[in-house]
Write an enzyme that holds these catalytic residues in place. Sequence first.
Site, PDB file in Angstrom:
ATOM      1  N   ASP A 103      35.427  32.013  39.759  1.00  0.00           N
ATOM      2  CA  ASP A 103      36.293  31.656  40.827  1.00  0.00           C
ATOM      3  C   ASP A 103      36.737  30.405  40.286  1.00  0.00           C
ATOM      4  OD1 ASP A 103      37.766  31.289  42.910  1.00  0.00           O
ATOM      5  OD2 ASP A 103      36.015  31.449  44.457  1.00  0.00           O
ATOM      6  N   GLU A 125      39.368  27.586  52.942  1.00  0.00           N
ATOM      7  CA  GLU A 125      38.176  27.568  52.311  1.00  0.00           C
ATOM      8  C   GLU A 125      37.683  26.258  53.094  1.00  0.00           C
ATOM      9  OE1 GLU A 125      38.351  27.706  48.212  1.00  0.00           O
ATOM     10  OE2 GLU A 125      40.257  28.999  48.109  1.00  0.00           O
TER      11      GLU A 125
HETATM   12  C1  BGC Z   1      44.766  26.674  44.751  1.00  0.00           C
HETATM   13  C2  BGC Z   1      44.016  27.763  45.503  1.00  0.00           C
HETATM   14  C3  BGC Z   1      42.666  27.494  44.973  1.00  0.00           C
HETATM   15  C4  BGC Z   1      42.230  26.166  45.439  1.00  0.00           C
HETATM   16  C5  BGC Z   1      40.887  25.700  44.896  1.00  0.00           C
HETATM   17  C6  BGC Z   1      44.271  25.503  45.338  1.00  0.00           C
HETATM   18  O1  BGC Z   1      45.055  24.384  44.416  1.00  0.00           O
HETATM   19  O2  BGC Z   1      46.208  26.987  45.018  1.00  0.00           O
HETATM   20  O3  BGC Z   1      44.324  28.978  44.845  1.00  0.00           O
HETATM   21  O4  BGC Z   1      41.835  28.437  45.731  1.00  0.00           O
HETATM   22  O5  BGC Z   1      43.020  25.158  44.677  1.00  0.00           O
HETATM   23  O6  BGC Z   1      40.568  24.523  45.203  1.00  0.00           O
HETATM   24  C1  BGC Z   2      39.053  31.176  45.706  1.00  0.00           C
HETATM   25  C2  BGC Z   2      39.071  32.607  45.456  1.00  0.00           C
HETATM   26  C3  BGC Z   2      40.974  32.909  45.080  1.00  0.00           C
HETATM   27  C4  BGC Z   2      41.018  32.022  43.822  1.00  0.00           C
HETATM   28  C5  BGC Z   2      42.242  32.040  43.415  1.00  0.00           C
HETATM   29  C6  BGC Z   2      39.427  30.260  44.935  1.00  0.00           C
HETATM   30  O1  BGC Z   2      39.327  28.748  45.415  1.00  0.00           O
HETATM   31  O2  BGC Z   2      37.965  31.062  46.501  1.00  0.00           O
HETATM   32  O3  BGC Z   2      38.999  33.690  46.654  1.00  0.00           O
HETATM   33  O4  BGC Z   2      40.758  34.095  44.382  1.00  0.00           O
HETATM   34  O5  BGC Z   2      40.805  30.417  44.425  1.00  0.00           O
HETATM   35  O6  BGC Z   2      43.280  31.449  44.108  1.00  0.00           O
END
Ligand code: BGC
Ligand code: BGC
Length: 677
Positions: free
Chosen positions: A327, A527
């Site tokens: 991830d 998240e």
């Molecule tokens: C991204 C997300 C990612 C997240 C993680 C964001 O800037 O666009 O896709 O899951 O950062 O911290």
């Molecule tokens: C998330 C994932 C996601 C990835 C890419 C992460 O922060 O936990 O589910 O696929 O970002 O955007």
Amino acid sequence: MNKTSLCAATLCVVVIGVQLVGCQQGTPDVLVPTTKNVDAWPELKSPVERDPEIEARIDNLLAQMSVEQKVGQMIQAEIRWVEPDDVRDYHLGSVLNGGGGHPGKVKHASAGDWVALADAFYEASMDTSDGRLAIPVLWGTDSVHGASNVFGATLFPHNIGIGAAHNPDLVRRIGEVTAMETAVIGIPWTFAPVLAVVRDDRWGRSYEGYSEDPEIVRSYAAALVRGLQGELGRDDYLDDSHVLATAKHFLGDGGTDNGHDKGNNLAEEEELFAIHGQGYVAALESGARTVMASYSSSRGLKMHGNRYLLTEILKERMGFDGFIVGDWEGHSEIPGCSKMACAAAINAGVDLLMAPQYWKPLLKNTIKDVKRGDISMARVDDAVRRILRVKLEAGLFETGAPSSRSYAGKTEILGAPLHRAVARQAVRESLVLLKNNAALLPLDRSLNVLVAGRSANDVSRQSGGWSLTWQGTDNNDDDFPGATTIFEGIREVVSSAGGTATFSEDGSYSDRPDVAIVVWGEPPYAECYGDLKHLNYDAQDPQSLVVLENLKADGIPVVSVFVSGRPLWVNPHLNASDAFVAAWLPGTEGDGVAEVLFKTSAGEVNYDFKGKLSFSWPKSLDQNQLNVGDVDYDPLFPYGYGLSYAQAREVSDEFSVETGEAYLNYAAVPAGFSCIG
Ligand code: BGC
Ligand code: BGC
């Protein structure tokens, strides 16, 4: 078995029998000494037959690859921080766009813009000048409720709503539509389905899960993987209209202590499998070829560094021979690792590291690790073999440039009427009727309807996180062309039969309405930003209750439409509403709601409610973990509950509004947990 646990502030060693399982700096407080119980897991065999021709091609490629080329295959960079030339120069195996990542950083990027960028990455990966090997780059994206990062796409209800629909066939159709709309932008891989079995609704990702019940997750996992990828063994499998699926997040993301995002799942192996592992069995059996490691820990060990579960269980015991993707910077959370260096994740079994920003130092450090022997060449070869296998199976070596695929660039497919019709059906079937006293619903189309509430006329709020942007915020209705708000759907229905619909966010009115529909609920989040300390809805939005109570005091019949990413404690709101609908996060087709709330023009039931809770609804504020099958299970509305027009029933107008000690203990702290990492 012989177990020892030696823990100091920064050092924790757990010895199982004679085997060293973890030795890390900064290990989370709760590190449970573990026994290994391989028998708790099923022995599975990959349903994808090994193809000797593919394996021979991999042998041939591996034999020609330098360490740099091999490690490059194991790194995934994000389009905001990588150029096509980098893919060529550093042999990168994969790119992604994270939530809110768009070509040229333009969120209104057209299908043509996406495909042009996909072509540029592809061409760079296929450049054979300077003796490079041509290995097509693999681009992944979060098409998690439709092609949800794409301007103009059909956005389906988030998974929590789909869970209430109890309809695997519908899930399969959703997978097909999502795959096709993703194919339009030239991307062959989505990071879906989420197979989290959500056990504590304070978790900010609750809405990404289908249910608290592993059975639903299991049946949906199979359906969505089949919809996304096509049917294994049939001609449509991974053809131009399908995309690779990712089963995520392995394992136990939905069961962390206190529902803390990226937290610690304390379950012993039997429970880990029985609850959190079920979806993976179905996903693997349906041919999912990639699995994403979870940010969370299992009994104190970060999943990204958990060799036992990633390698011994998933790959060896459960026969998974596709690849494991990490991830977003997930490797950096392993004690001793950083965003820029982490042999431990690869040694544990992660094959492709998601390294959005710091891919270059990570690549360089990983090459050093290999040369130094900290990562064996056998592990590297295994990881690269898996990645190449999936690329070959997906036909990437044959299909040519993304723009040459059948659906690439076909803008008219994004948000096509047929696709929106599937989403509207999903909205209708996801609605759960919690209360309908005096048979207030269904409503006549000829009524004068007041529509109130912050979520009534706002596509962002009805779509939630992972909608064009990561958090689903910073969007307005112009960012969702073709979408319909819940209010617009109501207006369309009543104006077809002589009624009126007036929108007034705060519920004030000059002409007394016949009925009020108040659409209220959570703002978008994703998240950890959605983590809650407690489930008391009123604490995050006291205004909605005031609107409901004012209307009730005026003697106007009140319908609540609750837009949320989870069940929350809303007893006062239930008491103030004559009818109450849990609408979850319906996505772009808000008109699906009115299709159920209103009768036909002829006065018949148009669509009855079909949704039944796939999450238990809390009765009191100490019920953070409330799941069907609990000892002392005592919900307000149990798992499986949902009224219908056919089966009408009165429910209490006097649910307890006592917030109790649990809430008082929390009242002083802000609602959200702070995000870590
Ligand atoms: C991204 C997300 C990612 C997240 C993680 C964001 O800037 O666009 O896709 O899951 O950062 O911290
Ligand atoms: C998330 C994932 C996601 C990835 C890419 C992460 O922060 O936990 O589910 O696929 O970002 O955007």
